[in-house]
Motif scaffolding. Structure first.
Motif, mmCIF file in Angstrom:
data_model
loop_
_atom_site.group_PDB
_atom_site.id
_atom_site.type_symbol
_atom_site.label_atom_id
_atom_site.label_comp_id
_atom_site.label_asym_id
_atom_site.label_seq_id
_atom_site.Cartn_x
_atom_site.Cartn_y
_atom_site.Cartn_z
ATOM 1 N N GLU A 1 -48.830 26.147 -21.809
ATOM 2 C CA GLU A 1 -49.635 27.369 -21.755
ATOM 3 C C GLU A 1 -49.174 28.282 -20.613
ATOM 4 O OE1 GLU A 1 -54.320 28.594 -21.595
ATOM 5 O OE2 GLU A 1 -53.793 26.535 -22.121
ATOM 6 N N ASP A 2 -49.033 29.564 -20.930
ATOM 7 C CA ASP A 2 -48.665 30.576 -19.925
ATOM 8 C C ASP A 2 -47.407 30.195 -19.131
ATOM 9 O OD1 ASP A 2 -50.720 32.188 -20.673
ATOM 10 O OD2 ASP A 2 -52.060 31.629 -19.038
ATOM 11 N N CYS A 3 -46.376 29.783 -19.863
ATOM 12 C CA CYS A 3 -45.130 29.374 -19.197
ATOM 13 C C CYS A 3 -43.952 29.940 -19.975
ATOM 14 C CB CYS A 3 -45.050 27.841 -19.155
ATOM 15 S SG CYS A 3 -43.549 27.231 -18.369
ATOM 16 N N ASN A 4 -43.057 30.630 -19.280
ATOM 17 C CA ASN A 4 -41.869 31.178 -19.935
ATOM 18 C C ASN A 4 -40.848 30.056 -20.136
ATOM 19 O OD1 ASN A 4 -39.446 32.416 -20.610
ATOM 20 N ND2 ASN A 4 -39.862 34.218 -19.361
ATOM 21 N N GLN A 5 -40.675 29.639 -21.402
ATOM 22 C CA GLN A 5 -39.770 28.526 -21.729
ATOM 23 C C GLN A 5 -38.588 28.989 -22.583
ATOM 24 O OE1 GLN A 5 -43.475 26.261 -23.084
ATOM 25 N NE2 GLN A 5 -42.027 24.611 -22.678
ATOM 26 N N ILE A 6 -38.230 30.261 -22.440
ATOM 27 C CA ILE A 6 -37.167 30.811 -23.286
ATOM 28 C C ILE A 6 -35.798 30.253 -22.891
ATOM 29 C CG2 ILE A 6 -35.914 32.954 -23.835
ATOM 30 C CD1 ILE A 6 -38.704 34.367 -23.628
ATOM 31 N N PHE A 7 -35.559 30.127 -21.580
ATOM 32 C CA PHE A 7 -34.192 29.875 -21.124
ATOM 33 C C PHE A 7 -33.914 28.381 -20.908
ATOM 34 C CE2 PHE A 7 -34.942 34.379 -19.698
ATOM 35 C CZ PHE A 7 -34.211 34.931 -20.743
ATOM 36 N N ALA A 8 -33.678 27.703 -22.041
ATOM 37 C CA ALA A 8 -33.452 26.255 -22.012
ATOM 38 C C ALA A 8 -32.206 25.871 -21.216
ATOM 39 C CB ALA A 8 -33.327 25.729 -23.453
ATOM 40 N N ARG A 9 -31.259 26.784 -21.100
ATOM 41 C CA ARG A 9 -29.999 26.489 -20.407
ATOM 42 C C ARG A 9 -30.223 26.243 -18.914
ATOM 43 N NH1 ARG A 9 -24.529 25.878 -22.391
ATOM 44 N NH2 ARG A 9 -25.287 27.154 -24.118
ATOM 45 N N ASP A 10 -31.296 26.821 -18.360
ATOM 46 C CA ASP A 10 -31.526 26.680 -16.920
ATOM 47 C C ASP A 10 -31.922 25.269 -16.519
ATOM 48 O OD1 ASP A 10 -31.099 29.391 -16.793
ATOM 49 O OD2 ASP A 10 -33.165 29.935 -16.340
ATOM 50 N N ALA B 1 -31.089 19.845 -14.162
ATOM 51 C CA ALA B 1 -30.800 20.865 -13.140
ATOM 52 C C ALA B 1 -31.869 20.853 -12.051
ATOM 53 C CB ALA B 1 -30.746 22.241 -13.800
ATOM 54 N N ASN B 2 -31.428 21.029 -10.817
ATOM 55 C CA ASN B 2 -32.386 21.277 -9.729
ATOM 56 C C ASN B 2 -32.648 22.769 -9.709
ATOM 57 O OD1 ASN B 2 -32.658 18.664 -8.876
ATOM 58 N ND2 ASN B 2 -31.049 18.777 -7.343
ATOM 59 N N ILE B 3 -33.772 23.161 -10.290
ATOM 60 C CA ILE B 3 -34.049 24.589 -10.453
ATOM 61 C C ILE B 3 -35.184 25.003 -9.537
ATOM 62 C CG2 ILE B 3 -33.156 24.947 -12.785
ATOM 63 C CD1 ILE B 3 -35.936 24.286 -13.846
ATOM 64 N N GLU C 1 -30.241 18.270 -2.506
ATOM 65 C CA GLU C 1 -29.475 19.378 -1.895
ATOM 66 C C GLU C 1 -28.535 20.061 -2.889
ATOM 67 O OE1 GLU C 1 -27.069 15.596 -1.190
ATOM 68 O OE2 GLU C 1 -29.194 16.173 -1.118
ATOM 69 N N VAL C 2 -28.384 19.484 -4.066
ATOM 70 C CA VAL C 2 -27.524 20.058 -5.105
ATOM 71 C C VAL C 2 -28.344 21.053 -5.934
ATOM 72 C CG1 VAL C 2 -26.280 19.540 -7.251
ATOM 73 C CG2 VAL C 2 -25.979 18.072 -5.243
ATOM 74 N N HIS C 3 -28.057 22.342 -5.773
ATOM 75 C CA HIS C 3 -28.728 23.377 -6.578
ATOM 76 C C HIS C 3 -27.795 23.747 -7.721
ATOM 77 C CE1 HIS C 3 -30.999 24.927 -2.760
ATOM 78 N NE2 HIS C 3 -31.223 23.655 -3.018
ATOM 79 N N ILE C 4 -28.300 23.625 -8.957
ATOM 80 C CA ILE C 4 -27.411 23.903 -10.093
ATOM 81 C C ILE C 4 -28.230 24.319 -11.304
ATOM 82 C CG2 ILE C 4 -27.370 21.485 -10.909
ATOM 83 C CD1 ILE C 4 -24.275 21.957 -11.352
ATOM 84 N N GLU C 5 -27.725 25.302 -12.061
ATOM 85 C CA GLU C 5 -28.339 25.695 -13.327
ATOM 86 C C GLU C 5 -27.258 25.785 -14.397
ATOM 87 O OE1 GLU C 5 -32.288 28.122 -11.796
ATOM 88 O OE2 GLU C 5 -30.761 29.243 -12.896
ATOM 89 N N GLY C 6 -27.663 25.510 -15.646
ATOM 90 C CA GLY C 6 -26.699 25.412 -16.735
ATOM 91 C C GLY C 6 -25.924 26.682 -17.028
ATOM 92 N N GLY C 7 -26.492 27.840 -16.685
ATOM 93 C CA GLY C 7 -25.788 29.102 -16.919
ATOM 94 C C GLY C 7 -24.525 29.240 -16.094
ATOM 95 N N ASP C 8 -24.437 28.440 -15.012
ATOM 96 C CA ASP C 8 -23.263 28.482 -14.133
ATOM 97 C C ASP C 8 -22.205 27.448 -14.505
ATOM 98 O OD1 ASP C 8 -23.618 30.574 -12.274
ATOM 99 O OD2 ASP C 8 -25.126 29.419 -11.184
ATOM 100 N N VAL C 9 -22.474 26.613 -15.499
ATOM 101 C CA VAL C 9 -21.582 25.471 -15.784
ATOM 102 C C VAL C 9 -20.987 25.606 -17.179
ATOM 103 C CG1 VAL C 9 -21.410 22.967 -15.892
ATOM 104 C CG2 VAL C 9 -23.027 24.031 -14.292
ATOM 105 N N MET C 10 -19.655 25.629 -17.244
ATOM 106 C CA MET C 10 -18.964 25.776 -18.529
ATOM 107 C C MET C 10 -17.898 24.715 -18.714
ATOM 108 S SD MET C 10 -18.562 29.592 -19.577
ATOM 109 C CE MET C 10 -19.930 30.715 -19.449
#
Length: 304
Positions: free
Chosen positions: A78-87, A99-101, A130-139
């Protein structure tokens, strides 16, 4: 069980998590926004409406259906933006990396429990804090892994800096047999035309040997040049600042021959067709107002 397998960006897609726009919550305040493009639309009163975003995501789901892709959706919070699954997570080879988001997005990960429960727990990796990472940065790209990062001393002052140097080292250690190449990205908390939120906002491979690129997204010219040399200038579609802002590089490949793109990306879509691609055009301009597009909304699980 789900047998994860992702080694590149374009092999034939068999299974994917597609985000969801239902119950995405009220328009955020400027303080709550994560990126300059959202802030721009909040200020202008043009922030996307949930009903429009649902329509856009369903158009995307229909394309997957057409190509026989198994689609998983998160549980609706409820009331949560869940569009960006890649993050929230991404797959490399047979491992799903959690991911550590941004901390208040942690429950988005828990909402994909249907998928997580079907994966061998030993294959789900949580990096150290200490590892900050999101899927949009990983290819992942065959024997390479390309990673967008920002290593400036002012890293902590950028809400738009999502992947740090510790993440690059972590991926190197996890995949020692791969060439891990990092790229310093241009960051801005205030100007969306000067901000590459993730690597996929200024670069993406398509087909087997082509790529979409935006030079100004890269802080170091030699790193941009590395990609030009890697793919070959004749195989590069260079986008300008306005096209980057509209997210031309954030298309999504269903196979080496089929690319899903926003219907208004006329120059790109014509080029893709000239290169022999089938282009599945869908409306996605409302979702783009949150500085994310087609690749951002997906988390591939299996590519054959």
């Amino acid at each position: 069980m789900i047998e994860l397998n992702v080694v590149d960006e374009t092999s034939t897609l068999k299974a994917v998590i597609l985000g969801i726009a239902q119950s995405s919550g009220p328009v955020p305040t400027i303080e709550e926004a994560y990126d300059p493009k959202s802030i721009e639309h909040i200020k202008a009163g043009t922030y996307p409406k949930e009903v429009d975003m649902i329509k856009e995501m369903e158009a995307f789901a229909k394309v997957f259906q057409k190509y026989g892709v198994q689609v998983y959706r998160p549980e609706v919070l409820e009331d949560c933006n869940q569009i960006f699954a890649r993050d929230i997570a991404f797959v490399i080879e047979d491992k799903l990396i959690h991911a550590n988001i941004l901390p208040d997005r942690e429950r988005e990960f828990e909402a994909i429990h249907e998928v997580l429960d079907a994966i061998d727990p030993k294959k789900i990796i949580r990096p150290p804090e200490e590892v900050h990472i999101e899927g949009g940065d990983v290819m992942p790209w065959n024997d390479h892994i390309f990673i967008g990062t920002y290593t400036g001393d002012d890293y902590a002052s950028y809400i738009t800096a999502r992947t740090n140097i510790e993440a690059v080292e972590f991926i190197r250690e996890m995949f020692p047999h791969k060439t891990v190449k990092s790229f310093e990205l241009r960051k801005s908390n205030t100007n969306p035309k000067e901000n590459a939120l993730h690597l996929d906002c200024c670069f993406q491979p398509v087909g087997k040997d082509k790529a979409i690129l935006h030079k100004n997204g890269f802080l170091v010219e030699e790193e941009y040049q590395y990609l030009v040399d890697f793919f070959g200038p004749e195989n590069i579609f260079e986008i300008d600042k306005d096209e980057m802002y509209q997210m031309f590089s954030n298309v999504f490949s269903i196979s080496p021959e089929v690319v899903v793109s926003e219907k208004s990306f006329t120059r790109l879509n014509n080029w893709l067709r000239d290169q022999g691609f089938t282009v599945e055009e869908i409306p996605y301009a409302e979702i783009a107002k949150q500085e994310g597009l087609l690749r951002c909304s997906t988390m591939p699980l299996i590519r054959a």
